[in-house]
Design a protein around this motif. Structure first.
Motif, PDB file in Angstrom:
ATOM      1  N   THR A 167     -29.984 -12.337 -11.193  1.00  0.00           N
ATOM      2  CA  THR A 167     -29.753 -12.751  -9.809  1.00  0.00           C
ATOM      3  C   THR A 167     -28.752 -11.831  -9.105  1.00  0.00           C
ATOM      4  O   THR A 167     -28.745 -11.746  -7.875  1.00  0.00           O
ATOM      5  CB  THR A 167     -29.237 -14.197  -9.759  1.00  0.00           C
ATOM      6  N   ALA A 168     -27.907 -11.153  -9.876  1.00  0.00           N
ATOM      7  CA  ALA A 168     -26.949 -10.199  -9.307  1.00  0.00           C
ATOM      8  C   ALA A 168     -26.571  -9.195 -10.387  1.00  0.00           C
ATOM      9  O   ALA A 168     -26.290  -9.580 -11.525  1.00  0.00           O
ATOM     10  CB  ALA A 168     -25.706 -10.907  -8.779  1.00  0.00           C
ATOM     11  N   ILE A 169     -26.547  -7.913 -10.017  1.00  0.00           N
ATOM     12  CA  ILE A 169     -26.215  -6.853 -10.967  1.00  0.00           C
ATOM     13  C   ILE A 169     -25.090  -6.002 -10.397  1.00  0.00           C
ATOM     14  O   ILE A 169     -25.133  -5.582  -9.244  1.00  0.00           O
ATOM     15  CB  ILE A 169     -27.439  -5.952 -11.261  1.00  0.00           C
ATOM     16  N   SER A 170     -24.074  -5.751 -11.221  1.00  0.00           N
ATOM     17  CA  SER A 170     -23.052  -4.761 -10.904  1.00  0.00           C
ATOM     18  C   SER A 170     -22.809  -3.937 -12.158  1.00  0.00           C
ATOM     19  O   SER A 170     -23.066  -4.380 -13.273  1.00  0.00           O
ATOM     20  CB  SER A 170     -21.745  -5.423 -10.448  1.00  0.00           C
ATOM     21  N   VAL A 171     -22.311  -2.719 -11.981  1.00  0.00           N
ATOM     22  CA  VAL A 171     -22.065  -1.807 -13.088  1.00  0.00           C
ATOM     23  C   VAL A 171     -20.691  -1.176 -12.924  1.00  0.00           C
ATOM     24  O   VAL A 171     -20.074  -1.280 -11.857  1.00  0.00           O
ATOM     25  CB  VAL A 171     -23.150  -0.709 -13.165  1.00  0.00           C
ATOM     26  N   ARG A 172     -20.223  -0.496 -13.974  1.00  0.00           N
ATOM     27  CA  ARG A 172     -18.875   0.061 -13.894  1.00  0.00           C
ATOM     28  C   ARG A 172     -18.855   1.586 -13.831  1.00  0.00           C
ATOM     29  O   ARG A 172     -17.773   2.176 -13.795  1.00  0.00           O
ATOM     30  CB  ARG A 172     -18.025  -0.434 -15.062  1.00  0.00           C
ATOM     31  N   ASP A 173     -20.009   2.255 -13.831  1.00  0.00           N
ATOM     32  CA  ASP A 173     -19.988   3.711 -13.765  1.00  0.00           C
ATOM     33  C   ASP A 173     -21.223   4.248 -13.046  1.00  0.00           C
ATOM     34  O   ASP A 173     -22.239   3.560 -12.907  1.00  0.00           O
ATOM     35  CB  ASP A 173     -19.853   4.334 -15.157  1.00  0.00           C
ATOM     36  N   ALA A 174     -21.109   5.489 -12.585  1.00  0.00           N
ATOM     37  CA  ALA A 174     -22.189   6.113 -11.825  1.00  0.00           C
ATOM     38  C   ALA A 174     -23.428   6.334 -12.686  1.00  0.00           C
ATOM     39  O   ALA A 174     -24.556   6.290 -12.174  1.00  0.00           O
ATOM     40  CB  ALA A 174     -21.708   7.440 -11.247  1.00  0.00           C
ATOM     41  N   ASN A 175     -23.237   6.576 -13.973  1.00  0.00           N
ATOM     42  CA  ASN A 175     -24.380   6.735 -14.874  1.00  0.00           C
ATOM     43  C   ASN A 175     -25.230   5.468 -14.884  1.00  0.00           C
ATOM     44  O   ASN A 175     -26.466   5.519 -14.804  1.00  0.00           O
ATOM     45  CB  ASN A 175     -23.886   7.060 -16.284  1.00  0.00           C
ATOM     46  N   ALA A 176     -24.581   4.306 -14.953  1.00  0.00           N
ATOM     47  CA  ALA A 176     -25.304   3.031 -14.924  1.00  0.00           C
ATOM     48  C   ALA A 176     -25.936   2.790 -13.558  1.00  0.00           C
ATOM     49  O   ALA A 176     -27.038   2.240 -13.461  1.00  0.00           O
ATOM     50  CB  ALA A 176     -24.363   1.887 -15.294  1.00  0.00           C
ATOM     51  N   LEU A 343     -11.683  -0.951  -4.878  1.00  0.00           N
ATOM     52  CA  LEU A 343     -12.691  -1.422  -5.832  1.00  0.00           C
ATOM     53  C   LEU A 343     -12.378  -2.828  -6.332  1.00  0.00           C
ATOM     54  O   LEU A 343     -13.285  -3.603  -6.638  1.00  0.00           O
ATOM     55  CB  LEU A 343     -12.810  -0.450  -7.005  1.00  0.00           C
ATOM     56  N   ARG A 344     -11.107  -3.174  -6.394  1.00  0.00           N
ATOM     57  CA  ARG A 344     -10.746  -4.542  -6.799  1.00  0.00           C
ATOM     58  C   ARG A 344     -11.243  -5.544  -5.754  1.00  0.00           C
ATOM     59  O   ARG A 344     -11.763  -6.609  -6.097  1.00  0.00           O
ATOM     60  CB  ARG A 344      -9.241  -4.655  -7.002  1.00  0.00           C
ATOM     61  N   ALA A 345     -11.092  -5.205  -4.494  1.00  0.00           N
ATOM     62  CA  ALA A 345     -11.599  -6.086  -3.433  1.00  0.00           C
ATOM     63  C   ALA A 345     -13.117  -6.182  -3.507  1.00  0.00           C
ATOM     64  O   ALA A 345     -13.694  -7.274  -3.348  1.00  0.00           O
ATOM     65  CB  ALA A 345     -11.159  -5.549  -2.067  1.00  0.00           C
ATOM     66  N   GLN A 346     -13.781  -5.066  -3.760  1.00  0.00           N
ATOM     67  CA  GLN A 346     -15.234  -5.065  -3.884  1.00  0.00           C
ATOM     68  C   GLN A 346     -15.691  -5.886  -5.085  1.00  0.00           C
ATOM     69  O   GLN A 346     -16.685  -6.623  -5.013  1.00  0.00           O
ATOM     70  CB  GLN A 346     -15.718  -3.616  -4.019  1.00  0.00           C
ATOM     71  N   SER A 347     -14.945  -5.788  -6.181  1.00  0.00           N
ATOM     72  CA  SER A 347     -15.283  -6.532  -7.391  1.00  0.00           C
ATOM     73  C   SER A 347     -15.092  -8.033  -7.189  1.00  0.00           C
ATOM     74  O   SER A 347     -15.919  -8.844  -7.625  1.00  0.00           O
ATOM     75  CB  SER A 347     -14.411  -6.048  -8.556  1.00  0.00           C
ATOM     76  N   THR A 348     -14.007  -8.411  -6.515  1.00  0.00           N
ATOM     77  CA  THR A 348     -13.759  -9.822  -6.227  1.00  0.00           C
ATOM     78  C   THR A 348     -14.860 -10.395  -5.347  1.00  0.00           C
ATOM     79  O   THR A 348     -15.348 -11.509  -5.575  1.00  0.00           O
ATOM     80  CB  THR A 348     -12.391  -9.993  -5.538  1.00  0.00           C
ATOM     81  N   ALA A 349     -15.265  -9.625  -4.341  1.00  0.00           N
ATOM     82  CA  ALA A 349     -16.341 -10.074  -3.457  1.00  0.00           C
ATOM     83  C   ALA A 349     -17.641 -10.242  -4.223  1.00  0.00           C
ATOM     84  O   ALA A 349     -18.385 -11.211  -3.999  1.00  0.00           O
ATOM     85  CB  ALA A 349     -16.501  -9.085  -2.307  1.00  0.00           C
ATOM     86  N   PHE A 350     -17.929  -9.326  -5.117  1.00  0.00           N
ATOM     87  CA  PHE A 350     -19.154  -9.426  -5.905  1.00  0.00           C
ATOM     88  C   PHE A 350     -19.158 -10.692  -6.734  1.00  0.00           C
ATOM     89  O   PHE A 350     -20.146 -11.466  -6.741  1.00  0.00           O
ATOM     90  CB  PHE A 350     -19.337  -8.210  -6.810  1.00  0.00           C
ATOM     91  N   LEU A 351     -18.085 -10.940  -7.470  1.00  0.00           N
ATOM     92  CA  LEU A 351     -18.027 -12.124  -8.330  1.00  0.00           C
ATOM     93  C   LEU A 351     -18.090 -13.411  -7.502  1.00  0.00           C
ATOM     94  O   LEU A 351     -18.759 -14.381  -7.896  1.00  0.00           O
ATOM     95  CB  LEU A 351     -16.750 -12.114  -9.163  1.00  0.00           C
ATOM     96  N   GLY A 352     -17.419 -13.433  -6.348  1.00  0.00           N
ATOM     97  CA  GLY A 352     -17.462 -14.613  -5.502  1.00  0.00           C
ATOM     98  C   GLY A 352     -18.871 -14.922  -5.031  1.00  0.00           C
ATOM     99  O   GLY A 352     -19.310 -16.084  -5.044  1.00  0.00           O
ATOM    100  N   ALA A 353     -19.608 -13.889  -4.617  1.00  0.00           N
ATOM    101  CA  ALA A 353     -20.981 -14.093  -4.139  1.00  0.00           C
ATOM    102  C   ALA A 353     -21.935 -14.421  -5.277  1.00  0.00           C
ATOM    103  O   ALA A 353     -22.834 -15.254  -5.130  1.00  0.00           O
ATOM    104  CB  ALA A 353     -21.453 -12.841  -3.389  1.00  0.00           C
ATOM    105  N   ALA A 354     -21.731 -13.783  -6.431  1.00  0.00           N
ATOM    106  CA  ALA A 354     -22.654 -13.959  -7.546  1.00  0.00           C
ATOM    107  C   ALA A 354     -22.526 -15.318  -8.216  1.00  0.00           C
ATOM    108  O   ALA A 354     -23.512 -15.907  -8.668  1.00  0.00           O
ATOM    109  CB  ALA A 354     -22.431 -12.849  -8.580  1.00  0.00           C
ATOM    110  N   LEU A 355     -21.285 -15.838  -8.265  1.00  0.00           N
ATOM    111  CA  LEU A 355     -21.050 -17.099  -8.969  1.00  0.00           C
ATOM    112  C   LEU A 355     -20.831 -18.280  -8.023  1.00  0.00           C
ATOM    113  O   LEU A 355     -20.823 -19.428  -8.480  1.00  0.00           O
ATOM    114  CB  LEU A 355     -19.839 -16.946  -9.909  1.00  0.00           C
ATOM    115  N   GLY A 356     -20.644 -18.015  -6.752  1.00  0.00           N
ATOM    116  CA  GLY A 356     -20.493 -19.093  -5.795  1.00  0.00           C
ATOM    117  C   GLY A 356     -19.119 -19.739  -5.816  1.00  0.00           C
ATOM    118  O   GLY A 356     -18.265 -19.420  -6.612  1.00  0.00           O
TER     119      GLY A 356
END
Length: 356
Positions: A167-176, A343-356
């Motif tokens: 339902t939501a995908i994030s990665v930690r590197d450009a290769n991924a 990136l921390r702000a972007q990561s927090t936003a991702f987790l908030g949207a992905a998990l509700g």
């Protein structure tokens, strides 16, 4: 009436006898719990994996065998990991090929670490880490990596089909990013490794009185060992090797557990590493560092440095002594902190949207 917190399973390499694997698992599950979720590690088990982990823990530099005089220290280190892992929030244990035993959850977060590495020596191509057989309406990847499986090699159709179920995908590197983007025609967001994202979960030990630079890793190239010896002599700094024997260091602390590792990084005046999480811990603490990643870890370290504008910290045989003096004696460039914050702000936003 208040709603009950979401039941969130975290699926990662939490049983590895490796400082980075332990701390990324702990930081992710503790970070999610701090966000209000009832998060716990999904405690997958495999006899073959346990045997492989212990073989690697006791013989980390094969084909060069561990000296008999060091085996006791490596065993003590492994036992400390077992004890530390037992204290993490975990589900009931289940066989790695029987995910149905986990039961229903509100969400499963897969990652961080090399959960999608098709070349991992014992976890490669494990369907569980692609969500196979899990019972959860939300299947999320957080900071997933393909390790040394290069983007040029692509993803097979069966694995791409499994990724489409997320339902939501994030990665930690450009290769991924390149691998997932090529498979799904949609580039996933880049997020921080959990140790950087939830750096407040990492203990801050008091610095020791004597100055030391931490050496973390093994198999360092001779040119880097020689450069570090010269730097240490110029600045009257002791080189302290942790977790592995490095004979070019002044002192060896092979048997350190994960808590002691975090404390040693916090107390170090500088750090040299060829491991990904060595760089991550230096970034968490603002510790001056240099790295020359091993081939296995090259993709991860290269992409981390590029994402944070920290490429200067990757040294090479031609790196001069003045550059070592600057990199190991000065605070990080301000741009690194700015990139981490963004990136921390972007990561927090991702987790908030992905998990509700």
């Amino acid at each position: 009436m208040n709603e009950l917190p979401a039941q969130v399973g975290v699926l990662t390499f939490h049983n590895c006898i490796n400082y980075g694997s332990y701390w990324q698992a702990r930081c992710l599950v503790e970070g999610l719990r701090a966000m209000g979720h009832d998060a716990r590690l999904l405690d997958h088990h495999s006899d073959a994996v346990v045997q492989a982990e212990w073989r690697c823990a006791l013989q980390p530099t094969l084909p060069e065998r561990t000296a008999a005089s060091d085996l006791g220290a490596y065993k003590a280190k492994a036992r400390r990991f077992v004890t530390a892992i037992e204290h993490l929030p975990r589900s009931a244990a289940f066989a790695i090929d029987n995910p149905a035993a986990v039961g229903a959850l509100d969400a499963v977060v897969i990652g961080s670490d090399e959960v999608w590495n098709f070349r991992h020596p014992w976890y490669a191509s494990t369907p569980l880490f692609f969500g196979e057989g899990l019972n959860a309406p939300r299947l999320v990847s957080y900071a997933a990596s393909f390790g040394n499986h290069d983007a040029a090699d692509g993803i097979g159709n069966e694995w791409a089909d499994r990724l489409r179920r997320f339902t939501a995908i994030s990665v930690r590197d450009a290769n991924a990013q390149a691998l997932v983007g090529g498979a799904l025609d949609e580039t996933p967001p880049l997020v921080l490794d959990p140790v950087l994202q939830f750096g407040d979960r990492v203990p801050r030990g008091a610095p020791e009185g004597a100055r030391y630079a931490l050496v973390y890793g093994h198999g360092f190239p001779d040119w880097l060992a020689d450069a570090m010896r010269r730097w240490a002599q110029r600045h009257d700094v002791r080189l302290h090797s942790i977790g592995y024997r490095n004979d070019w260091a002044d002192t060896q602390e092979i048997d350190a557990g994960p808590e002691a590792f975090a404390e040693r990084v916090a107390g170090a005046s500088a750090l040299v590493t060829n491991f990904f999480h060595g760089c991550v811990f230096a970034l968490v603490h603002g510790t001056p560092f240099v790295t020359a990643p091993s081939p296995y870890r090259f993709n991860k370290v290269r992409d981390l440095a590029a994402a944070l504008d920290a490429q200067r910290h990757i040294v090479a045989p031609e790196t001069g002594e003045a550059e070592y003096d600057l990199l190991l004696g000065a605070p990080h460039d301000a741009r690194i902190g700015e990139r981490i914050a963004a990136l921390r702000a972007q990561s927090t936003a991702f987790l908030g949207a992905a998990l509700g």
